[in-house]
Design a protein around this motif. Structure first.
Motif, PDB file in Angstrom:
ATOM      1  N   UNK A 138      17.696  -5.639   0.649  1.00  0.00           N
ATOM      2  CA  UNK A 138      17.123  -4.368   0.452  1.00  0.00           C
ATOM      3  C   UNK A 138      15.769  -4.460   0.098  1.00  0.00           C
ATOM      4  N   UNK A 139      15.497  -5.338  -0.582  1.00  0.00           N
ATOM      5  CA  UNK A 139      14.101  -5.662  -1.063  1.00  0.00           C
ATOM      6  C   UNK A 139      13.226  -5.876   0.238  1.00  0.00           C
ATOM      7  N   UNK A 140      13.619  -6.805   1.007  1.00  0.00           N
ATOM      8  CA  UNK A 140      13.120  -7.170   2.292  1.00  0.00           C
ATOM      9  C   UNK A 140      12.796  -5.983   2.972  1.00  0.00           C
ATOM     10  N   UNK A 141      13.797  -4.976   3.088  1.00  0.00           N
ATOM     11  CA  UNK A 141      13.477  -3.992   3.925  1.00  0.00           C
ATOM     12  C   UNK A 141      12.626  -3.086   3.332  1.00  0.00           C
ATOM     13  N   UNK A 142      12.384  -2.846   2.192  1.00  0.00           N
ATOM     14  CA  UNK A 142      11.306  -1.907   1.607  1.00  0.00           C
ATOM     15  C   UNK A 142       9.942  -2.735   1.714  1.00  0.00           C
ATOM     16  N   UNK A 143       9.884  -3.943   1.696  1.00  0.00           N
ATOM     17  CA  UNK A 143       8.598  -4.803   1.807  1.00  0.00           C
ATOM     18  C   UNK A 143       8.201  -4.550   3.191  1.00  0.00           C
ATOM     19  N   UNK A 144       9.146  -4.852   4.311  1.00  0.00           N
ATOM     20  CA  UNK A 144       8.904  -4.585   5.655  1.00  0.00           C
ATOM     21  C   UNK A 144       8.519  -3.078   5.893  1.00  0.00           C
ATOM     22  N   UNK A 145       8.578  -2.290   5.159  1.00  0.00           N
ATOM     23  CA  UNK A 145       8.244  -0.664   5.423  1.00  0.00           C
ATOM     24  C   UNK A 145       6.867  -0.283   4.800  1.00  0.00           C
ATOM     25  N   UNK A 146       6.760  -1.377   3.664  1.00  0.00           N
ATOM     26  CA  UNK A 146       5.342  -1.223   3.057  1.00  0.00           C
ATOM     27  C   UNK A 146       4.366  -1.841   3.733  1.00  0.00           C
ATOM     28  N   UNK A 147       4.715  -2.873   4.334  1.00  0.00           N
ATOM     29  CA  UNK A 147       3.969  -3.656   5.234  1.00  0.00           C
ATOM     30  C   UNK A 147       3.322  -2.699   6.425  1.00  0.00           C
ATOM     31  N   UNK A 148       4.210  -2.076   6.861  1.00  0.00           N
ATOM     32  CA  UNK A 148       3.674  -1.083   8.142  1.00  0.00           C
ATOM     33  C   UNK A 148       2.765  -0.184   7.663  1.00  0.00           C
ATOM     34  N   UNK A 149       2.709   0.163   6.248  1.00  0.00           N
ATOM     35  CA  UNK A 149       1.786   1.225   5.918  1.00  0.00           C
ATOM     36  C   UNK A 149       0.252   0.614   5.531  1.00  0.00           C
ATOM     37  N   UNK A 150       0.063  -0.522   5.346  1.00  0.00           N
ATOM     38  CA  UNK A 150      -0.796  -1.213   5.204  1.00  0.00           C
ATOM     39  C   UNK A 150      -2.065  -0.932   6.317  1.00  0.00           C
ATOM     40  N   UNK A 151      -3.367  -0.975   5.848  1.00  0.00           N
ATOM     41  CA  UNK A 151      -4.421  -0.713   6.864  1.00  0.00           C
ATOM     42  C   UNK A 151      -4.697  -1.637   7.505  1.00  0.00           C
ATOM     43  N   UNK A 152      -4.498  -1.465   8.876  1.00  0.00           N
ATOM     44  CA  UNK A 152      -4.727  -2.679  10.140  1.00  0.00           C
ATOM     45  C   UNK A 152      -3.534  -3.419  10.334  1.00  0.00           C
ATOM     46  N   UNK A 153      -2.322  -2.776   9.888  1.00  0.00           N
ATOM     47  CA  UNK A 153      -1.256  -3.505  10.080  1.00  0.00           C
ATOM     48  C   UNK A 153      -0.833  -3.212  11.693  1.00  0.00           C
ATOM     49  N   UNK A 154      -0.501  -4.475  12.166  1.00  0.00           N
ATOM     50  CA  UNK A 154      -0.149  -4.463  13.729  1.00  0.00           C
ATOM     51  C   UNK A 154       1.132  -4.006  13.962  1.00  0.00           C
ATOM     52  N   UNK A 155       1.063  -3.202  15.029  1.00  0.00           N
ATOM     53  CA  UNK A 155       2.324  -2.825  15.433  1.00  0.00           C
ATOM     54  C   UNK A 155       3.071  -3.849  16.208  1.00  0.00           C
ATOM     55  N   UNK A 156       4.517  -4.283  15.319  1.00  0.00           N
ATOM     56  CA  UNK A 156       5.199  -5.106  15.988  1.00  0.00           C
ATOM     57  C   UNK A 156       5.782  -5.027  17.656  1.00  0.00           C
ATOM     58  N   UNK A 157       5.852  -6.104  18.397  1.00  0.00           N
ATOM     59  CA  UNK A 157       6.179  -6.253  19.614  1.00  0.00           C
ATOM     60  C   UNK A 157       7.505  -5.546  19.693  1.00  0.00           C
TER      61      UNK A 157
END
Length: 369
Positions: A138-157
């Protein structure tokens, strides 16, 4: 035939009276089953509802605070301590105050800005490996969601969109409680059948049974029918708790479930009667029953999947009727399977009943001889 059925009905009535004449017995047969189903439903769960955690935030930056706020917002994680240094991590884990500790390095925010990535250390209490593993996921899922909100985060393929059939929210409750419909009734039914003859021997009524015109087969059937009826009533009680208390929707047919539970209960009663015929007294019958019940429950797949067991134990479960009863109940209850789809689960019930009931009848004849 009428005389035969009348004698059989009298034996069944006698057995019902022996079991139900004491008000305490009537309570014991129903109330524990309902209480146990409630206890299992609330207690036997791997779902994360309260995860105590501690934090060592040496960066004290904006990004670490945003990530912690996102974690607290899940509702499952509860911060119990804010530590000053990594040296305090061991004390929080050892004392059992925290299931996990998050450690942000001093350069967490700066590395995240300059390099686009920074490590986050998660220290887990491995003494409860299942809960710790679920919390880490669950921590990894929260971190993955947080990463997607960072400025300049690339959209995963590739993005994964998961959908769970038969249990949309993946709740442990939906997996455990339907399995109790078979397992809880089995425990008391086997004990009831195992004590039937042993109780008569201790009470001195077995000798009176010997002089009746009833045959050994009639005696066996007369003791089996009340136990089967009580087992079905107990299964119904757990089914009602599952359906109307825990509100787990039933997708399948009640008729298919009833047929499967009837055959399963007959097989369990056959095992109990064989134990009863072999036992000299009630203490011996209880000992034999408990020795048999523990492996039957452990190898049933109620808590752990059978396919995860070693090959030798998987082969041993083929002789366990509870394994196939739990499979049948879950498939009918959750999947909506029909009789045509679960008929193969009936084969072990028929085989066990065909082995144990004639064995019990032979043992009755042997004892009566």
């Amino acid at each position: 035939m009428i005389d035969y059925l009348r004698q059989l009905a009298n034996l069944c009535r006698k057995e019902f009276l022996a079991v139900l004449k004491d008000p305490a017995n009537r309570v014991i047969l129903i109330v524990p089953v309902i209480l146990q189903s409630l206890l299992f439903g609330y207690g036997a769960t791997f779902d994360l509802h309260d995860v105590p955690y501690a934090v060592v935030d040496q960066s004290r930056g904006e990004q670490s605070q945003r990530l912690l706020a996102r974690l607290d917002g899940t509702g499952a994680f509860r911060r119990v301590a804010t530590l000053d240094s990594p040296a305090q991590i061991a004390g929080a884990i050892d004392a059992g105050r925290a299931l996990l500790v998050l450690h942000f390095a001093p350069d967490f925010d700066s590395r995240l800005r300059s390099q686009g990535g920074a490590p986050l250390q998660v220290v887990l209490d491995g003494r409860n490996s299942t809960t710790a593993g679920n919390a880490a996921a669950q921590v990894r899922a929260v971190v993955a969601g947080f990463n997607a909100t960072l400025p300049g985060a690339a959209q995963p393929a590739i993005t994964v969109e998961s959908r769970a059939w038969f249990n949309p929210n993946l709740e442990t409750l939906w997996n455990i409680v339907p399995g109790l419909i078979a397992s809880l009734s089995m425990i008391q039914v086997m004990m009831l059948a195992a004590l039937s003859v042993a109780r008569e021997r201790e009470q001195g009524t077995f000798d009176q049974l010997l002089v009746t015109p009833a045959s050994p087969t009639q005696i066996m059937v007369g003791k089996a029918v009340p136990a089967i009826a009580i087992g079905l009533v107990q299964s119904l009680a757990v089914l009602l708790v599952s359906r109307y208390w825990f509100r787990i929707p039933m997708a399948g047919s009640a008729g298919a479930l009833a047929v499967g539970l009837l055959l399963f209960t007959i097989a369990v009663v056959g095992i109990g009667l064989s134990i009863s015929a072999l036992s000299a007294d009630m203490q011996q019958a209880m000992l034999y029953t408990f020795v048999l019940l523990v492996p039957l429950v452990l190898l049933s797949g109620l808590a752990t999947p059978v396919r995860n067991m070693p090959p030798a134990f998987q082969a041993a479960t083929s002789a366990n009727p509870l394994r196939f009863a739990i499979d049948l109940v879950r498939r009918v209850y959750l999947e909506g399977a029909t009789l045509a789809q679960v008929w193969h689960d009936f084969i072990p019930f028929v085989c066990v009943a065909a082995l144990t009931l004639p064995l019990a009848a032979w043992l009755f004849r042997h004892r009566l001889a």
